[in-house]
Design a protein around this motif. Structure first.
Motif: not given
Length: 608
Positions: A595-608
């Motif tokens: 419904r709210y693509p700007d807030t409902d899609i969340q991503g993170r960059v992680i390091t291994l």
């Protein structure tokens, strides 16, 4: 097509050989010299020539009666109208036009908001001119800047907001002509001589009466729209109703690209009413003393009324029509910037110095090129389109027919965004839809629908919208079809994902590209009812982003709001609906929505 029909299958040589055989058989002693130098051979060859020519014309006439083999354009036009297809003289180019205006700010609670009292109304058929080809375009709908629900608003400067509205436009120009009628004549016709005629816009007589176009004169009703008093609550601008029209006409494009208008046969003062067939008005013609029907009755006598519409008499008709289209009407992007704002007005009626600034602020542009413009139908196009029209007859027969027809509901009567059709088995009926009079009907169809709200988010269709859809579909459904219009469910979701980024790439830029790709993937226009979510497709999409090394986690979560203000009131067990990496929708027809693509899609960059 290259196929030719040979009905007689005889030419000059066949006729000559048959005549010689005939003479040998019946006149063996009177004539027996068949050499080419003999004068008698001249008469045989002349008769063979006449037979050859007559055979050719007979074969040609027989061939022109078949749509698959006809070659004369005039015959193809006549046959196509018989089969329900209307040939086109030209095809208009279409484009989505962005129209802008300045609206002054209005202080409200310490913040600035647009003062919609200065919102403009730009009527339909407003002219926009191409700067490169001088082609005329017309807006197809009214633009109401007081309705900011679907508008894009950005702060401009000097106390103004810049408001943008998008509207469809077509390449067309309005022209007009007049025809004078004296005494009434049944089925009178007139001809409009012009190039690239697209359609009739309207016809009015000298008394102000309007004539309405119908597919055929026996159709006495048309669709008419009425302003919806509850528009602000159900997002349906107009109500769709059927209106009975005694003044009507049909238009036919002729093979020379002129347009013929034909009017009705009503020449009396009787009202244009339906007649109920009875033995008296059908004139059955029963003979006294004979019990059976002898058949000498007039089956057409019940139509000797104004059921084909009124014939114009002692009046002058003003005909406005559209011309345009063609290849030249396909203009490039950012070319439609000259808009005729002379017909625009401020809805509230304010007339001050600010209103003059607002009226002069209107401008337009087309972000994308226009497309679809081309010349009229060629011979083979008419042939194939007529075959298709004959098979479909504009009737909804299959499930796909009903889906396409429901989505074709004009936007003035509401917006049907999603449609799903299934057989009415009533195994798990929605409690809110079950009534005392509702009975399962395995021979009927369930039409599940959803609508858009002002922000182009999924919403339940209002009662008004459903009623408009019922009225619209009734003109196309088979008389034996039963249709139940029901609400589909929409399930709001969110997406969380974790990625690792390849060395040398910017985490910020890679994450931005991933978010943009997922927003495009979950664009609601790309999703349909009963469509599952395949998590491997999401992973594959992310891995294709330049700089993504791996995707370590993808999580789909349910977004639920018991009040229904922000999200759907329907909760859903995402985990329970997931099998082998596929998230299936519910058994009841439903659709997933971010419904709210700007807030409902969340991503993170992680390091291994």
């Amino acid at each position: 097509m290259d196929n030719n029909i040979s009905y007689l299958n005889k030419g000059f040589n066949e006729f000559k050989a048959n005549l010689i055989d005939y003479a040998k058989t019946y006149f063996p002693t009177s004539y027996n010299d068949f050499s080419d130098a003999n004068p008698g051979a001249m008469f045989i060859e002349m008769a063979s020539y006449v037979g050859d020519v007559m055979s050719f014309y007979l074969d040609n006439q027989i061939q022109e009666n078949f749509l698959l083999y006809a070659k004369e354009k005039e015959n193809l036009y006549a046959t196509s109208y018989t089969l329900g297809y209307r040939p086109k003289a030209s095809y208009a180019s279409s484009v989505i036009l962005d129209v802008f205006q300045l609206i002054p700010t209005l202080p409200s609670g310490g913040t600035l908001s647009p003062n919609i009292n200065y919102g403009l109304i730009i009527p339909p058929n407003t002219v926009i001119t191409s700067t490169t080809t001088q082609t005329k375009f017309l807006t197809t709908q009214q633009i109401d800047f007081t309705d900011t629900g679907s508008a894009e608003i950005t702060f401009y400067n000097d106390g103004y907001f810049l408001v943008k509205k998008s509207i469809p436009a077509i390449s067309a120009e309005i022209k007009s002509t007049t025809f004078t009628f004296s005494s009434p004549q049944k089925f009178s016709t007139v001809i409009i001589n012009d190039d690239n005629i697209l359609q009739i816009l309207d016809i009015t007589d000298s008394d102000g009466n309007q004539y309405y176009e119908v597919p055929y004169l026996a159709q006495s009703t048309i669709y008419e729209k009425f302003s919806n008093p509850t528009y602000t609550t159900d997002q349906v601008p107009y109500l769709l109703k059927l209106k009975r029209v005694p003044r009507r006409f049909v238009s036919r494009l002729l093979s020379d690209s002129t347009l013929q208008l034909e009017f009705g046969a009503g020449v009396s003062n009787k009202s244009d009413n339906n007649i109920i067939p009875t033995p008296d008005n059908i004139n059955l013609g029963l003979v006294p003393g004979i019990s059976n029907l002898i058949g000498n009755y007039n089956q057409a006598s019940i139509f000797y009324t104004q059921e084909y519409g009124l014939a114009p008499s002692n009046t002058t008709l003003t005909v406005r029509y559209l011309v345009g289209g063609g290849i030249i009407s396909n203009v490039p992007a950012n070319d439609l910037i000259v808009i005729n704002s002379s017909t625009a007005y401020i809805k509230s009626g304010i007339n001050d110095a600010t209103s003059a600034i607002v009226l002069n602020s209107i401008f337009s542009t087309n972000p994308n090129p226009s497309s679809g413009g081309r010349g009229g139908d060629e011979v083979e196009e008419i042939r194939n389109n007529a075959l298709y029209a004959h098979s479909s007859q504009l009737r909804a027969v299959t499930k796909n027919d009903y889906i396409v027809r429901a989505l074709s509901l004009p936007s003035d009567y509401g917006s049907i965004s999603k449609v799903y059709v299934t057989q009415d088995v009533m195994e798990n009926p929605q409690p809110s839809l079950v009534t005392a009079n509702m009975q399962p009907n395995p021979l009927s169809l369930d039409l599940y629908v959803l609508a858009y709200n002002a922000n182009k988010q999924l919403d339940l269709a209002s009662t008004t919208l459903k009623q408009n859809l019922v009225t619209y579909l009734n003109e196309y459904r088979m008389v034996t079809d039963a249709i139940n219009i029901r609400d589909a469910f929409y399930i709001n979701i969110g997406i969380n994902f974790d990625i690792t980024v390849t060395s040398g790439f910017s985490n910020q830029f890679v994450l931005r590209d991933c978010l943009a790709a997922l927003k495009a993937f979950f664009n609601i226009e790309q999703w349909q009812i009963d469509q599952p979510i395949v998590t491997s497709d999401i992973m594959s999409l992310l891995l294709q982003i330049n700089g993504v090394q791996s995707v370590s986690n993808i999580e789909i979560i349910n977004k639920e709001d018991s009040t229904g203000v922000n999200y759907s009131v329907f909760g859903y067990d995402i985990k329970g609906a997931t099998q082998n990496g596929v998230i299936y929708p519910s058994a009841d027809p439903s659709i997933f929505e971010v419904r709210y693509p700007d807030t409902d899609i969340q991503g993170r960059v992680i390091t291994l």
